[in-house]
Scaffold this motif. Structure first.
Motif, short mmCIF file in Angstrom:
data_model
loop_
_atom_site.label_atom_id
_atom_site.label_comp_id
_atom_site.label_asym_id
_atom_site.label_seq_id
_atom_site.Cartn_x
_atom_site.Cartn_y
_atom_site.Cartn_z
N VAL A 394 9.25 -8.91 -6.76
CA VAL A 394 7.84 -8.52 -6.68
C VAL A 394 7.76 -7.01 -6.85
O VAL A 394 8.44 -6.26 -6.14
CB VAL A 394 7.23 -8.94 -5.33
N GLU A 395 6.94 -6.55 -7.80
CA GLU A 395 6.71 -5.12 -7.98
C GLU A 395 5.55 -4.73 -7.06
O GLU A 395 4.39 -4.98 -7.35
CB GLU A 395 6.38 -4.80 -9.43
N VAL A 396 5.90 -4.11 -5.95
CA VAL A 396 4.94 -3.90 -4.87
C VAL A 396 3.74 -3.04 -5.30
O VAL A 396 2.60 -3.37 -4.95
CB VAL A 396 5.64 -3.29 -3.64
N PRO A 397 3.92 -1.94 -6.05
CA PRO A 397 2.74 -1.15 -6.42
C PRO A 397 1.74 -1.90 -7.28
O PRO A 397 0.58 -1.51 -7.37
CB PRO A 397 3.34 0.04 -7.20
N GLU A 398 2.19 -2.98 -7.96
CA GLU A 398 1.27 -3.76 -8.77
C GLU A 398 0.41 -4.68 -7.90
O GLU A 398 -0.55 -5.27 -8.38
CB GLU A 398 2.04 -4.59 -9.80
N THR A 399 0.80 -4.85 -6.65
CA THR A 399 0.00 -5.60 -5.69
C THR A 399 -0.81 -4.61 -4.87
O THR A 399 -0.79 -3.42 -5.11
CB THR A 399 0.91 -6.41 -4.76
N SER A 400 -1.49 -5.09 -3.87
CA SER A 400 -2.23 -4.20 -2.96
C SER A 400 -1.50 -4.05 -1.64
O SER A 400 -2.08 -3.65 -0.64
CB SER A 400 -3.63 -4.77 -2.71
N TRP A 401 -0.22 -4.34 -1.62
CA TRP A 401 0.49 -4.50 -0.35
C TRP A 401 0.64 -3.20 0.43
O TRP A 401 0.89 -3.25 1.62
CB TRP A 401 1.86 -5.12 -0.58
N TYR A 402 0.53 -2.06 -0.22
CA TYR A 402 0.65 -0.80 0.52
C TYR A 402 -0.68 -0.35 1.12
O TYR A 402 -0.73 0.65 1.83
CB TYR A 402 1.19 0.31 -0.38
N ALA A 403 -1.75 -1.04 0.82
CA ALA A 403 -3.05 -0.57 1.29
C ALA A 403 -3.90 -1.65 1.94
O ALA A 403 -4.78 -1.34 2.74
CB ALA A 403 -3.83 0.04 0.13
N GLN A 404 -3.63 -2.90 1.64
CA GLN A 404 -4.56 -3.96 2.03
C GLN A 404 -3.82 -5.17 2.54
O GLN A 404 -2.84 -5.62 1.95
CB GLN A 404 -5.42 -4.34 0.81
N ASP A 405 -4.29 -5.72 3.66
CA ASP A 405 -3.73 -6.94 4.21
C ASP A 405 -4.11 -8.15 3.35
O ASP A 405 -5.02 -8.08 2.52
CB ASP A 405 -4.23 -7.17 5.63
N ALA A 406 -3.43 -9.26 3.60
CA ALA A 406 -3.77 -10.50 2.90
C ALA A 406 -5.20 -10.92 3.18
O ALA A 406 -5.86 -11.55 2.34
CB ALA A 406 -2.80 -11.61 3.31
N GLY A 408 -7.67 -8.93 3.37
CA GLY A 408 -8.57 -8.01 2.70
C GLY A 408 -8.84 -6.73 3.46
O GLY A 408 -9.47 -5.81 2.92
N SER A 409 -8.37 -6.62 4.70
CA SER A 409 -8.61 -5.41 5.48
C SER A 409 -7.79 -4.26 4.94
O SER A 409 -6.60 -4.41 4.65
CB SER A 409 -8.25 -5.66 6.95
N MET A 410 -8.42 -3.08 4.82
CA MET A 410 -7.72 -1.88 4.37
C MET A 410 -6.96 -1.29 5.55
O MET A 410 -7.45 -1.25 6.68
CB MET A 410 -8.70 -0.86 3.82
N ARG A 411 -5.75 -0.83 5.28
CA ARG A 411 -4.89 -0.31 6.34
C ARG A 411 -4.42 1.10 6.02
O ARG A 411 -4.75 1.66 4.99
CB ARG A 411 -3.67 -1.24 6.53
N VAL A 412 -3.62 1.66 6.92
CA VAL A 412 -3.09 3.01 6.73
C VAL A 412 -2.32 3.06 5.41
O VAL A 412 -1.41 2.26 5.19
CB VAL A 412 -2.16 3.40 7.90
N PRO A 413 -2.68 3.97 4.50
CA PRO A 413 -2.01 4.02 3.19
C PRO A 413 -0.52 4.26 3.32
O PRO A 413 -0.07 5.04 4.15
CB PRO A 413 -2.70 5.21 2.50
N GLY A 414 0.23 3.58 2.47
CA GLY A 414 1.66 3.83 2.38
C GLY A 414 2.53 3.00 3.29
O GLY A 414 3.74 3.01 3.17
N ILE A 415 1.93 2.29 4.26
CA ILE A 415 2.71 1.45 5.16
C ILE A 415 2.75 0.04 4.60
O ILE A 415 1.70 -0.55 4.33
CB ILE A 415 2.10 1.43 6.57
N GLY A 416 3.93 -0.52 4.40
CA GLY A 416 4.04 -1.86 3.86
C GLY A 416 3.37 -2.88 4.76
O GLY A 416 3.66 -2.96 5.95
#
Length: 647
Positions: A394-406, A408-416
């Motif tokens: 899985v190419e993580v930057p191509e997903t929203s995994w560093y910014a958004q929960d499954a 849809g909630s936005m989270r602290v940037p940069g935390i997996g």
């Protein structure tokens, strides 16, 4: 037949650039190099292979070898390029070569092998800083290690392979490599590509080719050293110097903090800064150290990226591997998160679930990574061994995994954020997971307990209602920090527990749950909500004894239901002890209750998945249905699972 004498195919021509403003075309050229150590000959491979220039060797004596002299007299040579100083090839030998070939010799040398590789980059690749403005952006350079002489020479195969590869890379090509630049955890990471190699000319009446971008030279680094040779440092720093306007734009350098790095990436995306160079390093850590690679990376960006980029991180407790069959090392302590774990349960809607980048229903084994357990990773990879084909990437930057929960909630940037990827389909093979950074360096591989034939699982879901309760109301997400607690106890019929292949009827269960709500956190100038987290302890009583465990994870409220998903630890119990022996205690491995800080300042329980003083770990799933404003009306469906981690 033709003439018996050897000659050149198509009158091979070499471009020789003695300085930034001149270029001569040398026809019918051969190379004379030292054949004892062969260092200079291998370092020249990128241009000798490109121009198809023959390489003749000297034997280290005071006279030209007879075989070399004979070839020089037969080939019809016009020019001889001599590599290395007089310690390699004495001037007496050069003069002999000129007489035999009736040709002119040109010596290319520096103070040492590293300086000689720089001279070749300049004189045969046009890498003269004086001719460069911002045109060197996105150019490609090769790095290989070299040290020692004779039988004690190091990294020769790397330089030998690099020469042919870099020679091929010097040819014009319609498609060029691209890469993603750190930081990969921001919303729009920068991508950079190597420019198509093409002829460039100076604005002069002679139309002399300029010394930019016409080759992918091979520069030598000292094997095992923590920094590049000064002469190589100087060339790269001058070739890729960042313009003052770009330096000012990104705050004086991207190495300062995450904000500077993000500013640099944004400037590259906008085209406000020139693209950095592309470095291809040949050899492992013993040849070219991580410190040297970091230095190359920084120099190729004009000093706008740090020379010590953040290391890719993957946190988890590994299955012990005494045989060292998989080359897995044990992480000495938890830094952040609860650790990776394997599961056959769906972790949606709390965890992202992906199979090589595509959505999956959660069926089959997955490797799940709680919040904060991966950092600075471009790829997450599962496999059965380091040499096997990957099960999922899985190419993580191509997903929203560093910014958004499954959810849809936005989270602290940069935390997996919590995420799961597919494990190998063969349930009998081991499962390894690793994280890979943008520069290709990987984290430790984690070997997870995931043998489908050795686990604890229920063959049905436990249903319970009418709990003992305390704390905040469960029917809404509260606006303030606090906790909600439930204690569910129930008699059970029609469900079996399976422990390491043995089945027993479940008689009753007890589940204690604490749901914790926390205040929002300020980060990077924004206010971000923090997810609800839970901790649990459970006991399952069967006809042959008890099984106990602990669990923790995160929770999401959707349509009147709290979805709790996370990791569970099979901790003990009379049946477990009888079947598996006393629960193992691993020194240095945190049990429940120990706290550790994450990058965002959060504190999470350091439950060591797999070896935290228990028998193994796996997934935990619970869904609490909120039936009204009174928590006493709540009902739950829950199920634990753990793969056995001992023999």
């Amino acid at each position: 037949g033709g003439a018996p004498a050897m000659t050149f195919w198509a009158n091979s021509v070499v471009e020789w650039r003695p300085d930034a403003s001149r270029c001569r075309l040398l026809g019918r050229t051969v190379v004379l190099a030292d054949g004892i150590d062969g260092v200079d000959a291998m370092a020249a491979g990128w241009w000798t292979s490109f121009w198809q220039v023959p390489v003749l060797l000297h034997d280290g004596s005071r006279n030209l070898p007879l075989a070399t002299a004979a070839e020089l007299s037969l080939l019809g040579v016009d020019n001889i390029i001599v590599l290395g100083g007089e310690r390699r090839i004495p001037q007496r030998v050069v003069e002999q070569a000129e007489r035999f070939a009736k040709a002119t010799a040109i010596r290319i040398s520096g103070e040492d092998r590293y300086a000689t590789s720089v001279e070749m980059a300049q004189q045969f690749g046009g890498w003269w800083p004086a001719a460069v403005s911002e045109d060197s952006g996105a150019e490609l350079v090769c790095i290989a290690a070299s040290a020692g002489n004779g039988r004690h020479g190091r990294s020769r195969p790397d330089a030998l392979v690099a020469g042919a590869w870099c020679g091929a890379a010097s040819a014009a090509r319609p498609e060029t490599p691209t890469r993603m630049l750190a930081p990969v955890t921001i919303s729009e990471p920068a991508r950079a590509g190597v420019s198509a190699l093409r002829s460039k000319t100076l604005a002069s009446s002679r139309a002399v080719p300029a010394g930019v971008g016409q080759a992918a030279p091979l520069l030598l680094a000292e094997a095992g050293a923590d920094q590049l040779p000064p002469v190589v440092q100087e060339l790269l720093s001058e070739m890729f110097a960042a313009p003052a306007s770009c330096t000012a734009l990104v705050g004086g350098g991207a190495g300062g903090d995450r904000g500077d790095a993000a500013a640099y990436a944004a400037a590259l995306v906008r085209g406000s800064c020139p693209q950095p160079g592309f470095g291809v390093v040949f050899g492992g850590e013993a040849a070219v150290s991580t410190a040297s690679i970091g230095e190359v990376s920084s120099l190729l960006s004009g000093g706008l990226t740090p020379s010590a980029p953040p290391a890719v991180v993957l946190v988890g407790a590994e299955t012990p591997d005494p045989s060292a069959r998989f080359g897995v090392s044990t992480v000495p302590g938890v830094q952040i998160g609860v650790g990776a774990f394997a599961t056959e349960m769906s972790m949606a809607p709390v965890f992202h679930e992906a199979s090589g980048g595509a959505s999956t229903s959660g069926r089959g084994r997955q490797v799940c990574l709680p919040r904060g357990t991966y950092a600075h990773a471009r790829w997450l990879v599962t496999e059965t061994s380091a040499a096997s084909t990957s099960a999922a990437i899985v190419e993580v930057p191509e997903t929203s995994w560093y910014a958004q929960d499954a959810s849809g909630s936005m989270r602290v940037p940069g935390i997996g954020t919590p995420a799961c990827i597919d494990a190998p389909a063969d349930l009998s093979v081991p499962v390894l997971v690793r994280a890979v950074g943008p520069n290709g360096r990987t984290s430790h591989s984690l070997l997870l307990a995931a043998d489908a034939s050795r686990r604890f699982v229920l063959d049905g879901t436990v249903l319970a209602r009418l709990p003992e309760v305390s704390g905040l109301a469960s029917n809404v997400v509260p606006s303030r920090a606090g906790t909600t607690k439930w204690l569910f106890e129930t008699e059970v019929a029609g469900i079996d527990a399976i422990l390491d292949g043995t089945r027993s009827a479940v008689e009753s269960t007890r589940l204690s749950l604490e749901l914790r709500h926390r205040a929002a956190i300020m980060d990077d100038g924004g206010l971000f909500p923090r997810p609800a987290t839970f901790k649990a302890s459970w006991t399952i009583r069967t006809a042959v004894g008890t099984v106990t465990g602990a669990a923790e994870g995160e929770a999401v409220l959707e349509a009147g239901q709290w979805h709790l998903r996370g990791a569970t630890l099979l901790a003990g119990g009379s049946w477990s002890s009888a079947a598996l022996g006393p629960p193992p205690q691993a020194p240095g491995y945190a049990a429940s209750g120990e706290q550790s800080a994450t990058e965002s300042g959060e504190s999470v329980q350091a439950l060591r998945a797999g070896t935290a003083g228990g028998y193994g770990a796996g997934g935990f799933s619970a869904t609490i249905t909120v039936n009204g404003s009174s928590n006493h009306d709540d009902a739950i469906a829950w199920q634990p699972e753990a793969f056995i981690n001992i023999r």
